[in-house]
Design a protein around this motif. Structure first.
Motif, PDB file in Angstrom:
ATOM      1  N   ALA A  14     -12.104 -13.131  53.383  1.00 19.21           N
ATOM      2  CA  ALA A  14     -11.514 -13.610  54.630  1.00 19.21           C
ATOM      3  C   ALA A  14     -12.268 -14.800  55.206  1.00 19.21           C
ATOM      4  N   SER A  15     -13.572 -14.855  54.937  1.00 16.91           N
ATOM      5  CA  SER A  15     -14.379 -15.942  55.497  1.00 16.91           C
ATOM      6  C   SER A  15     -14.356 -17.204  54.633  1.00 16.91           C
ATOM      7  N   GLY A  16     -13.628 -17.148  53.521  1.00 15.47           N
ATOM      8  CA  GLY A  16     -13.499 -18.335  52.682  1.00 15.47           C
ATOM      9  C   GLY A  16     -14.579 -18.477  51.636  1.00 15.47           C
ATOM     10  N   ALA A  17     -15.233 -17.381  51.274  1.00 18.64           N
ATOM     11  CA  ALA A  17     -16.257 -17.443  50.222  1.00 18.64           C
ATOM     12  C   ALA A  17     -15.606 -17.881  48.914  1.00 18.64           C
ATOM     13  N   ASP A  18     -16.414 -18.440  48.021  1.00 16.01           N
ATOM     14  CA  ASP A  18     -15.841 -18.885  46.754  1.00 16.01           C
ATOM     15  C   ASP A  18     -15.404 -17.681  45.914  1.00 16.01           C
ATOM     16  N   SER A  19     -14.504 -17.941  45.006  1.00 21.72           N
ATOM     17  CA  SER A  19     -13.889 -16.864  44.237  1.00 21.72           C
ATOM     18  C   SER A  19     -14.909 -16.110  43.382  1.00 21.72           C
ATOM     19  N   ALA A  20     -15.933 -16.777  42.883  1.00 20.85           N
ATOM     20  CA  ALA A  20     -16.945 -16.103  42.068  1.00 20.85           C
ATOM     21  C   ALA A  20     -17.698 -15.072  42.898  1.00 20.85           C
ATOM     22  N   LYS A  57     -10.516  -8.209  41.290  1.00 17.64           N
ATOM     23  CA  LYS A  57     -11.551  -8.963  40.569  1.00 17.64           C
ATOM     24  C   LYS A  57     -10.912 -10.028  39.687  1.00 17.64           C
ATOM     25  N   LYS A  58      -9.813  -9.676  39.018  1.00 19.43           N
ATOM     26  CA  LYS A  58      -9.133 -10.646  38.154  1.00 19.43           C
ATOM     27  C   LYS A  58      -8.580 -11.807  38.977  1.00 19.43           C
ATOM     28  N   HIS A  59      -7.942 -11.495  40.111  1.00 15.80           N
ATOM     29  CA  HIS A  59      -7.421 -12.553  40.977  1.00 15.80           C
ATOM     30  C   HIS A  59      -8.554 -13.462  41.450  1.00 15.80           C
ATOM     31  N   ALA A  60      -9.661 -12.854  41.860  1.00 10.29           N
ATOM     32  CA  ALA A  60     -10.794 -13.648  42.344  1.00 10.29           C
ATOM     33  C   ALA A  60     -11.359 -14.513  41.221  1.00 10.29           C
ATOM     34  N   SER A  61     -11.471 -13.951  40.033  1.00 13.30           N
ATOM     35  CA  SER A  61     -11.982 -14.716  38.894  1.00 13.30           C
ATOM     36  C   SER A  61     -11.076 -15.891  38.551  1.00 13.30           C
ATOM     37  N   ASP A  62      -9.773 -15.701  38.791  1.00 13.95           N
ATOM     38  CA  ASP A  62      -8.802 -16.766  38.530  1.00 13.95           C
ATOM     39  C   ASP A  62      -8.710 -17.774  39.673  1.00 13.95           C
ATOM     40  N   GLY A  63      -9.462 -17.515  40.759  1.00 15.45           N
ATOM     41  CA  GLY A  63      -9.460 -18.435  41.890  1.00 15.45           C
ATOM     42  C   GLY A  63      -8.426 -18.122  42.956  1.00 15.45           C
ATOM     43  N   SER A  64      -7.721 -17.009  42.836  1.00 18.32           N
ATOM     44  CA  SER A  64      -6.684 -16.619  43.797  1.00 18.32           C
ATOM     45  C   SER A  64      -7.266 -15.637  44.821  1.00 18.32           C
ATOM     46  N   VAL A  65      -8.020 -16.174  45.763  1.00 19.77           N
ATOM     47  CA  VAL A  65      -8.733 -15.328  46.722  1.00 19.77           C
ATOM     48  C   VAL A  65      -7.769 -14.576  47.638  1.00 19.77           C
ATOM     49  N   LYS A  66      -6.665 -15.189  48.025  1.00 14.42           N
ATOM     50  CA  LYS A  66      -5.697 -14.514  48.907  1.00 14.42           C
ATOM     51  C   LYS A  66      -5.116 -13.274  48.227  1.00 14.42           C
ATOM     52  N   GLU A  67      -4.760 -13.391  46.948  1.00 13.69           N
ATOM     53  CA  GLU A  67      -4.239 -12.243  46.216  1.00 13.69           C
ATOM     54  C   GLU A  67      -5.323 -11.184  46.057  1.00 13.69           C
ATOM     55  N   ALA A  68      -6.550 -11.616  45.810  1.00 16.25           N
ATOM     56  CA  ALA A  68      -7.667 -10.673  45.699  1.00 16.25           C
ATOM     57  C   ALA A  68      -7.859  -9.922  47.008  1.00 16.25           C
ATOM     58  N   GLU A  69      -7.731 -10.628  48.112  1.00 16.31           N
ATOM     59  CA  GLU A  69      -7.887 -10.001  49.420  1.00 16.31           C
ATOM     60  C   GLU A  69      -6.827  -8.920  49.632  1.00 16.31           C
ATOM     61  N   ALA A  70      -5.602  -9.190  49.241  1.00 16.53           N
ATOM     62  CA  ALA A  70      -4.523  -8.206  49.382  1.00 16.53           C
ATOM     63  C   ALA A  70      -4.807  -6.963  48.530  1.00 16.53           C
ATOM     64  N   GLU A  71      -5.278  -7.173  47.314  1.00 17.18           N
ATOM     65  CA  GLU A  71      -5.610  -6.045  46.437  1.00 17.18           C
ATOM     66  C   GLU A  71      -6.789  -5.251  47.004  1.00 17.18           C
ATOM     67  N   LYS A  77      -7.648   1.255  51.324  1.00 16.97           N
ATOM     68  CA  LYS A  77      -6.792   2.350  51.792  1.00 16.97           C
ATOM     69  C   LYS A  77      -6.827   3.513  50.800  1.00 16.97           C
ATOM     70  N   MET A  78      -6.776   3.180  49.513  1.00 22.20           N
ATOM     71  CA  MET A  78      -6.746   4.222  48.497  1.00 22.20           C
ATOM     72  C   MET A  78      -8.074   4.990  48.437  1.00 22.20           C
ATOM     73  N   PHE A  79      -9.187   4.271  48.563  1.00 22.60           N
ATOM     74  CA  PHE A  79     -10.482   4.959  48.558  1.00 22.60           C
ATOM     75  C   PHE A  79     -10.671   5.785  49.820  1.00 22.60           C
ATOM     76  N   ALA A  80     -10.155   5.322  50.947  1.00 19.93           N
ATOM     77  CA  ALA A  80     -10.226   6.108  52.183  1.00 19.93           C
ATOM     78  C   ALA A  80      -9.435   7.407  52.029  1.00 19.93           C
ATOM     79  N   ALA A  81      -8.316   7.353  51.317  1.00 15.92           N
ATOM     80  CA  ALA A  81      -7.492   8.545  51.097  1.00 15.92           C
ATOM     81  C   ALA A  81      -8.184   9.567  50.192  1.00 15.92           C
ATOM     82  N   LEU A  82      -9.125   9.107  49.383  1.00 11.10           N
ATOM     83  CA  LEU A  82      -9.851  10.030  48.504  1.00 11.10           C
ATOM     84  C   LEU A  82     -10.622  11.087  49.295  1.00 11.10           C
ATOM     85  N   LYS A  83     -11.080  10.729  50.488  1.00 14.13           N
ATOM     86  CA  LYS A  83     -11.858  11.679  51.289  1.00 14.13           C
ATOM     87  C   LYS A  83     -11.068  12.943  51.561  1.00 14.13           C
TER      88      LYS A  83
END
Length: 86
Positions: A14-20, A57-71, A77-83
């Motif tokens: 969200a803060s605009g860090a580089d994809s790596a 991770k794949k989206h971020a590695s490909d440079g698609s930070v917005k898609e990575a953020e959505a994933e 949410k899914m890890f929170a549901a594990l509790k």
């Protein structure tokens, strides 16, 4: 633990860090998730959540930070549901 690492990766995205950097932080969350193992039901849910982290991770590695953020948001949410399953 995993939720915190996902949160750090989300904040970086969200803060605009580089994809790596986002990919590295997502990898840390993936590694931490390996510690979660209570029963088969939890393991299946964890595996599905891990798939979201892998996609992020794949989206971020490909440079698609917005898609990575959505994933990452979906994985959080899914890890929170594990509790509720433990």
């Amino acid at each position: 633990l995993v939720g915190g690492k996902i949160k750090v990766a989300l904040e970086a995205a969200a803060s605009g860090a580089d994809s790596a950097k986002v990919a590295d932080l997502t990898k840390e969350a993936l590694d931490a998730s390996k510690e979660i193992n209570a029963n088969d039901k939890v393991d299946i849910a964890r595996s599905r959540a891990n798939n979201k982290l892998k996609a992020a991770k794949k989206h971020a590695s490909d440079g698609s930070v917005k898609e990575a953020e959505a994933e990452l948001q979906e994985a959080a949410k899914m890890f929170a549901a594990l509790k509720g399953l433990i």
